[in-house]
Design a protein around this motif. Sequence first.
Motif, PDB file in Angstrom:
ATOM      1  N   SER A   5      -7.972  -6.215  -1.768  1.00  0.00           N
ATOM      2  CA  SER A   5      -6.541  -6.517  -1.827  1.00  0.00           C
ATOM      3  C   SER A   5      -5.834  -5.547  -2.765  1.00  0.00           C
ATOM      4  O   SER A   5      -6.474  -4.873  -3.577  1.00  0.00           O
ATOM      5  N   LEU A   6      -4.523  -5.484  -2.614  1.00  0.00           N
ATOM      6  CA  LEU A   6      -3.660  -4.810  -3.567  1.00  0.00           C
ATOM      7  C   LEU A   6      -2.819  -5.881  -4.238  1.00  0.00           C
ATOM      8  O   LEU A   6      -2.392  -6.848  -3.601  1.00  0.00           O
ATOM      9  N   ILE A   7      -2.572  -5.683  -5.516  1.00  0.00           N
ATOM     10  CA  ILE A   7      -1.734  -6.586  -6.302  1.00  0.00           C
ATOM     11  C   ILE A   7      -0.585  -5.742  -6.834  1.00  0.00           C
ATOM     12  O   ILE A   7      -0.820  -4.706  -7.465  1.00  0.00           O
ATOM     13  N   GLU A  16       4.699  -1.150  -8.146  1.00  0.00           N
ATOM     14  CA  GLU A  16       3.551  -0.707  -8.926  1.00  0.00           C
ATOM     15  C   GLU A  16       2.380  -1.590  -8.521  1.00  0.00           C
ATOM     16  O   GLU A  16       2.523  -2.804  -8.415  1.00  0.00           O
ATOM     17  N   ASN A  17       1.197  -0.988  -8.271  1.00  0.00           N
ATOM     18  CA  ASN A  17       0.111  -1.785  -7.727  1.00  0.00           C
ATOM     19  C   ASN A  17      -1.261  -1.320  -8.177  1.00  0.00           C
ATOM     20  O   ASN A  17      -1.438  -0.180  -8.602  1.00  0.00           O
ATOM     21  N   ILE A  18      -2.213  -2.247  -8.075  1.00  0.00           N
ATOM     22  CA  ILE A  18      -3.614  -1.970  -8.351  1.00  0.00           C
ATOM     23  C   ILE A  18      -4.465  -2.479  -7.190  1.00  0.00           C
ATOM     24  O   ILE A  18      -4.025  -3.321  -6.398  1.00  0.00           O
ATOM     25  N   TYR A  19      -5.679  -1.983  -7.139  1.00  0.00           N
ATOM     26  CA  TYR A  19      -6.668  -2.372  -6.141  1.00  0.00           C
ATOM     27  C   TYR A  19      -7.599  -3.420  -6.751  1.00  0.00           C
ATOM     28  O   TYR A  19      -7.991  -3.308  -7.916  1.00  0.00           O
ATOM     29  N   CYS A  20      -7.968  -4.420  -5.963  1.00  0.00           N
ATOM     30  CA  CYS A  20      -8.942  -5.424  -6.374  1.00  0.00           C
ATOM     31  C   CYS A  20      -9.986  -5.534  -5.257  1.00  0.00           C
ATOM     32  O   CYS A  20      -9.632  -5.753  -4.089  1.00  0.00           O
ATOM     33  N   HIS A  21     -11.259  -5.363  -5.604  1.00  0.00           N
ATOM     34  CA  HIS A  21     -12.309  -5.233  -4.590  1.00  0.00           C
ATOM     35  C   HIS A  21     -12.770  -6.559  -3.983  1.00  0.00           C
ATOM     36  O   HIS A  21     -12.923  -6.657  -2.773  1.00  0.00           O
ATOM     37  N   TRP A  22     -13.012  -7.572  -4.802  1.00  0.00           N
ATOM     38  CA  TRP A  22     -13.619  -8.816  -4.317  1.00  0.00           C
ATOM     39  C   TRP A  22     -12.628  -9.980  -4.267  1.00  0.00           C
ATOM     40  O   TRP A  22     -11.689 -10.053  -5.044  1.00  0.00           O
ATOM     41  N   ASP A  23     -12.885 -10.919  -3.364  1.00  0.00           N
ATOM     42  CA  ASP A  23     -12.216 -12.228  -3.322  1.00  0.00           C
ATOM     43  C   ASP A  23     -10.703 -12.156  -3.146  1.00  0.00           C
ATOM     44  O   ASP A  23      -9.961 -12.933  -3.740  1.00  0.00           O
ATOM     45  N   GLY A  24     -10.244 -11.270  -2.293  1.00  0.00           N
ATOM     46  CA  GLY A  24      -8.812 -11.099  -2.091  1.00  0.00           C
ATOM     47  C   GLY A  24      -8.188 -12.050  -1.089  1.00  0.00           C
ATOM     48  O   GLY A  24      -6.983 -11.967  -0.825  1.00  0.00           O
ATOM     49  N   TYR A  25      -8.949 -12.971  -0.528  1.00  0.00           N
ATOM     50  CA  TYR A  25      -8.400 -13.902   0.455  1.00  0.00           C
ATOM     51  C   TYR A  25      -7.455 -14.885  -0.246  1.00  0.00           C
ATOM     52  O   TYR A  25      -7.658 -15.259  -1.400  1.00  0.00           O
ATOM     53  N   GLN A  78      -0.692   2.185   1.760  1.00  0.00           N
ATOM     54  CA  GLN A  78      -1.702   2.299   0.703  1.00  0.00           C
ATOM     55  C   GLN A  78      -2.802   1.268   0.907  1.00  0.00           C
ATOM     56  O   GLN A  78      -3.985   1.562   0.730  1.00  0.00           O
ATOM     57  N   ALA A  79      -2.419   0.064   1.264  1.00  0.00           N
ATOM     58  CA  ALA A  79      -3.401  -1.001   1.479  1.00  0.00           C
ATOM     59  C   ALA A  79      -4.339  -0.642   2.628  1.00  0.00           C
ATOM     60  O   ALA A  79      -5.559  -0.790   2.520  1.00  0.00           O
ATOM     61  N   ILE A  80      -3.787  -0.148   3.707  1.00  0.00           N
ATOM     62  CA  ILE A  80      -4.606   0.241   4.855  1.00  0.00           C
ATOM     63  C   ILE A  80      -5.539   1.387   4.480  1.00  0.00           C
ATOM     64  O   ILE A  80      -6.718   1.389   4.847  1.00  0.00           O
ATOM     65  N   ASP A  81      -5.035   2.344   3.705  1.00  0.00           N
ATOM     66  CA  ASP A  81      -5.849   3.496   3.293  1.00  0.00           C
ATOM     67  C   ASP A  81      -7.057   3.094   2.456  1.00  0.00           C
ATOM     68  O   ASP A  81      -8.088   3.771   2.487  1.00  0.00           O
ATOM     69  N   CYS A  82      -6.963   2.012   1.696  1.00  0.00           N
ATOM     70  CA  CYS A  82      -8.104   1.579   0.876  1.00  0.00           C
ATOM     71  C   CYS A  82      -8.814   0.376   1.499  1.00  0.00           C
ATOM     72  O   CYS A  82      -9.597  -0.300   0.829  1.00  0.00           O
ATOM     73  N   ASN A  83      -8.522   0.110   2.770  1.00  0.00           N
ATOM     74  CA  ASN A  83      -9.158  -0.985   3.514  1.00  0.00           C
ATOM     75  C   ASN A  83      -8.878  -2.365   2.930  1.00  0.00           C
ATOM     76  O   ASN A  83      -9.692  -3.284   3.075  1.00  0.00           O
ATOM     77  N   ALA A  84      -7.748  -2.507   2.268  1.00  0.00           N
ATOM     78  CA  ALA A  84      -7.357  -3.823   1.751  1.00  0.00           C
ATOM     79  C   ALA A  84      -6.872  -4.690   2.910  1.00  0.00           C
ATOM     80  O   ALA A  84      -6.149  -4.220   3.786  1.00  0.00           O
ATOM     81  N   GLU A 101      -0.718 -10.068   5.017  1.00  0.00           N
ATOM     82  CA  GLU A 101      -1.962  -9.575   5.594  1.00  0.00           C
ATOM     83  C   GLU A 101      -1.676  -8.203   6.200  1.00  0.00           C
ATOM     84  O   GLU A 101      -0.693  -8.031   6.924  1.00  0.00           O
ATOM     85  N   THR A 102      -2.531  -7.229   5.916  1.00  0.00           N
ATOM     86  CA  THR A 102      -2.231  -5.861   6.354  1.00  0.00           C
ATOM     87  C   THR A 102      -2.188  -5.727   7.873  1.00  0.00           C
ATOM     88  O   THR A 102      -1.437  -4.907   8.380  1.00  0.00           O
ATOM     89  N   LYS A 103      -2.943  -6.531   8.590  1.00  0.00           N
ATOM     90  CA  LYS A 103      -2.926  -6.413  10.054  1.00  0.00           C
ATOM     91  C   LYS A 103      -1.725  -7.098  10.692  1.00  0.00           C
ATOM     92  O   LYS A 103      -1.478  -6.933  11.875  1.00  0.00           O
ATOM     93  N   ASP A 104      -0.957  -7.861   9.903  1.00  0.00           N
ATOM     94  CA  ASP A 104       0.235  -8.521  10.408  1.00  0.00           C
ATOM     95  C   ASP A 104       1.335  -7.487  10.662  1.00  0.00           C
ATOM     96  O   ASP A 104       1.629  -6.662   9.815  1.00  0.00           O
TER      97      ASP A 104
END
Length: 107
Positions: A5-7, A16-25, A78-84, A101-104
């Motif tokens: 996910s991105l936050i 302004e955003n950061i990447y978070c790897h786990w538990d983004g649901y 950006q989210a799509i580029d990092c597979n968020a 949701e990025t696919k929305d």
Amino acid sequence: MATRSLIALKTKNTFENIYCHWDGYPDHMLGKLQGYYNTIDKVKTLLADGDRSTIEPDSKLYKESSSQAKTLLDLKKQAIDCNAEWVYVYDNDSKTWQHFETKDKKW
């Protein structure tokens, strides 16, 4: 499997955003964001720490600085580029967290 996910913090001119790897649901992340990061100062502190493994306060930090996007569409790219799969945005005007949701297609 990671749920990336991105936050983000919505400011006047950027996200302004950061990447978070786990538990983004949303069932997990939204509760944590609303519980721990419910003021502008706490959100800024979260972003200042940079990219991270999880949203938990004792998370492993990746020591990458935050990124910026000019528009919500740029943030989605950006989210799509990092597979968020999810993007969370703190809106300081309404003092609320929004999530996408990025696919929305309705961004």
